[in-house]
Design an enzyme around this catalytic site. Structure first.
Site, short mmCIF file in Angstrom:
data_model
loop_
_atom_site.label_atom_id
_atom_site.label_comp_id
_atom_site.label_asym_id
_atom_site.label_seq_id
_atom_site.Cartn_x
_atom_site.Cartn_y
_atom_site.Cartn_z
CB SER A 1 -0.94 0.08 1.17
OG SER A 1 -2.21 -0.67 1.09
CE LYS B 1 -4.25 1.38 -0.92
NZ LYS B 1 -4.62 0.78 0.46
CB SER C 1 -4.54 1.68 4.07
OG SER C 1 -3.50 1.19 3.04
#
Length: 368
Positions: free
Chosen positions: A55, A58, A112
Site C-alpha cells: 500500500s 498509494k 489505506s
C-alpha cells in the site's frame, strides 16, 4: 561592457561537533535513508532491487490524483458500482454516494482504503487503466527506473514493484507537495461522517515524524515509507519486507540526524565579496548570496567553494541583479549553488561621464 570572469576557489573549513554513530543493521530486505531536501542518500541496503511495495503504492496514487486535479479537493465524486467491494482494507464506499476528493484522499492515505484508490483513479482518469498509465509515466518523470505499477492500491500482481531507492524518490516528491504532506502528517480526522486514523504509528512514537505511508501484503511483507523533520532537516526512510519496521525507521532516523546534520554553507544575504567598478566614486561594489544553501555533511567531510564574478563592472548597478554564482563541492560532486547579487544600488556619478568644456570645444589634448 564585456568583462572577464574570474574564478575563486577555496576550502570551507568545517568543524562539526557531533558524534559519529555506527550505521544500524535492519531487518529489511531493502532500505534507504534519504535527505529530503537535497536527495543525498545517507544509508542504503540493497536499494536497487525491485520488490512488491504493497500500500505504499498509494503515495503515487495520491500524487497523480492531486496533480491531475490541480489541488481542488472540494470536487464532489459520485461513487460508481465498479469502485466498490474492493478486497482488503476498505472505506466501504456505497454506489451512488457522493464524497469530496478530500475525503477520498484522507481515506486513501490514513485508512489505506483500497476502494478509495480505485475511486480516485476512476474519477481522475475516467478508468483505472488510464490512471495506472499516468502513475507509470509519473514514475519515469521522477527517475524511478526500477518501478512498475499495475494498480492504484498495491494489491498488485508480479508486474507491480519498486525498489527502495525509487520509493524514496516518490516520498521526496510527496513531501514537496503541500497537499499530500499535510494529509500524511494528520493523525486523525473526521470528514463527511467518516472517522479516519492514520496507520503510521511513528506519528505518535517518534519525535519529529511527519508521516507518509504503511503497507502490507503476504507477498510484500511489511513495507513503510516515513519522514521526519528536526532542526530544519527533512529525512525520508524506506523499508521493504521488514518485520521490525517501526524500530528500524527510528534507528535510521537517529543515525541520519546525528551523523549527517544539516550544515548551512551560505546564508541568504551573507556578504560574498567585492567587485571593482568604474564610473563611480566607489572603488568596488559588494555582492551577497541570494539563496540559502545547506547540505547534510558528516564529520570530516570537506567542502570546496568556487565563485564566478566579473573582474570589473561599469555602473550603474541595481540591487538584487545577478552578479555571478557561488558553487559548493564535496568529494568532487557539486552539492549546492546560489546566485550572487549586488547588495545595493550604485549610481553612475555624473562627473564621471559628463564631457568637459574643453572636449566640447575640441581643445582636448592641445596646449593653450
Amino acid at each position: 561592457m564585456q568583462v572577464r570572469l574570474i574564478l575563486v576557489t577555496f576550502l570551507l573549513s568545517l568543524t562539526l561537533v557531533c558524534p559519529v554513530a555506527a550505521a544500524p543493521a535492519t531487518s529489511a530486505a531493502s532500505a534507504v535513508l534519504m535527505d529530503g531536501d537535497t536527495g543525498r542518500i545517507l544509508y542504503a541496503q540493497d536499494e536497487n532491487t525491485p520488490r512488491p511495495m504493497a500500500s505504499t503504492t498509494k503515495l503515487m496514487t495520491a500524487l497523480v490524483a492531486v496533480e491531475s486535479l490541480g489541488g481542488d479537493l472540494a470536487r464532489p465524486v459520485k461513487i460508481q458500482p465498479e469502485w466498490t467491494g474492493i478486497e482488503g482494507t476498505s472505506l466501504y464506499l456505497r454506489p451512488g454516494e457522493i464524497l469530496q476528493v478530500e475525503t477520498l484522499l484522507y481515506g486513501l492515505l490514513l485508512h489505506s482504503g483500497n476502494d478509495a484508490a480505485v475511486a480516485l483513479a476512476g474519477y481522475c482518469a475516467g478508468d483505472v487503466e488510464t490512471f495506472v498509465e499516468w502513475m507509470n509515466q509519473r514514475a519515469v518523470d521522477l527517475g524511478m527506473t526500477r518501478t512498475h505499477f499495475s494498480d492504484p492500491n498495491g494489491l498488485g500482481d508480479a508486474g507491480h514493484y519498486a525498489s527502495a531507492l525509487d520509493m524514496a524518490k516518490l516520498g521526496r516528491a510527496c513531501l514537496h507537495n503541500e497537499t499530500i504532506a499535510r494529509i500524511v502528517a494528520t493523525k486523525s480526522i473526521t470528514l463527511e461522517g467518516r472517522a479516519l486514523t492514520n496507520h503510521n504509528k511513528l506519528l505518535w512514537q517518534y519525535d519529529g515524524c511527519t508521516g507518509m505511508k504503511t503497507g502490507y501484503t503476504r507477498q510484500a511483507g511489511r513495507t513503510l515509507v516515513s519522514s521526519a523533520r528536526r532542526e530544519g532537516q527533512n529525512l525520508i526512510c524506506v523499508t521493504l519486507n521488514d518485520r521490525d519496521d517501526w524500530a528500524d525507521h527510528k534507528a535510521l532516523f537517529d543515525y541520519g540526524f546525528s551523523t549527517y546534520p544539516r550544515r548551512v554553507l551560505a546564508q541568504a544575504g551573507e556578504a560574498a565579496g567585492q567587485v571593482p567598478v568604474m564610473g563611480s566614486l566607489l572603488h568596488s561594489a559588494p555582492v551577497e548570496v541570494r539563496d540559502t544553501v545547506a547540505y547534510p555533511l558528516a564529520e570530516g567531510e570537506n567542502v570546496t567553494v568556487e565563485k564566478d564574478l566579473p573582474a570589473q563592472m561599469e555602473t550603474p548597478l541595481k540591487q538584487g541583479d545577478i552578479a555571478g554564482t557561488i558553487r559548493f563541492f564535496c568529494g568532487g560532486q557539486e552539492i549546492g549553488r546560489s546566485y550572487l547579487v549586488w547588495s545595493y544600488d550604485i549610481q553612475r556619478e555624473a562627473g564621471r561621464i559628463a564631457p568637459s568644456l574643453r572636449d566640447l570645444l575640441g581643445l582636448g589634448g592641445h596646449n593653450a
